[in-house]
Write an enzyme that holds these catalytic residues in place. Sequence first.
Site, PDB file in Angstrom:
ATOM      1  N   ASP A  80       3.656  -0.435   0.757  1.00 40.80           N
ATOM      2  CA  ASP A  80       2.350  -0.942   1.159  1.00 40.80           C
ATOM      3  C   ASP A  80       1.339   0.175   0.967  1.00 40.80           C
ATOM      4  O   ASP A  80       1.665   1.354   1.137  1.00 40.80           O
ATOM      5  CB  ASP A  80       2.367  -1.390   2.622  1.00 40.80           C
ATOM      6  CG  ASP A  80       3.204  -2.646   2.844  1.00 40.80           C
ATOM      7  OD1 ASP A  80       3.362  -3.431   1.893  1.00 40.80           O
ATOM      8  OD2 ASP A  80       3.682  -2.837   3.970  1.00 40.80           O
ATOM      9  N   ASP A  98       1.581  -9.179  -0.777  1.00 37.51           N
ATOM     10  CA  ASP A  98       1.290  -9.808   0.512  1.00 37.51           C
ATOM     11  C   ASP A  98       0.047 -10.686   0.430  1.00 37.51           C
ATOM     12  O   ASP A  98      -0.020 -11.746   1.057  1.00 37.51           O
ATOM     13  CB  ASP A  98       1.093  -8.742   1.591  1.00 37.51           C
ATOM     14  CG  ASP A  98       2.333  -7.915   1.840  1.00 37.51           C
ATOM     15  OD1 ASP A  98       3.448  -8.393   1.553  1.00 37.51           O
ATOM     16  OD2 ASP A  98       2.191  -6.772   2.323  1.00 37.51           O
TER      17      ASP A  98
END
Length: 122
Positions: A80, A98
């Site tokens: 991330d 995401d």
Amino acid sequence: MRLHYSENSGAFLSAGAQLDESLRFAIFTVGVALILGALSLYLLLARGLTAGPAIAMALVVGGGLGNLVDRLLHDGAVVDFLNVGLGPLRTGIFNVADVFIVGGVLFLFVWSLFAGHEPEDE
């Protein structure tokens, strides 16, 4: 927008990151792969699937595959790197995959609210 490298071995906001490694692998790698495979087959074989739900599911599959590849390449973790906010009000750290997953789910939700609600001819 800030860039911040982070490895997430769990799911959304690190949910499940504290699980035993073998259980995390079973859920987040094997389980997700099976779900994505089933959803992909459904997309390919479903008759009469309209564009809205097909687009939404394709976004979810695409994002899910991105995260699955990440897990396979990074010892069960997803990389991330995005953090959005204004001043002290910030989101959690997430990635582009995401965004596709959440976008697909939201698109399907909104589509389902309005599907079949066309005005009738009088």
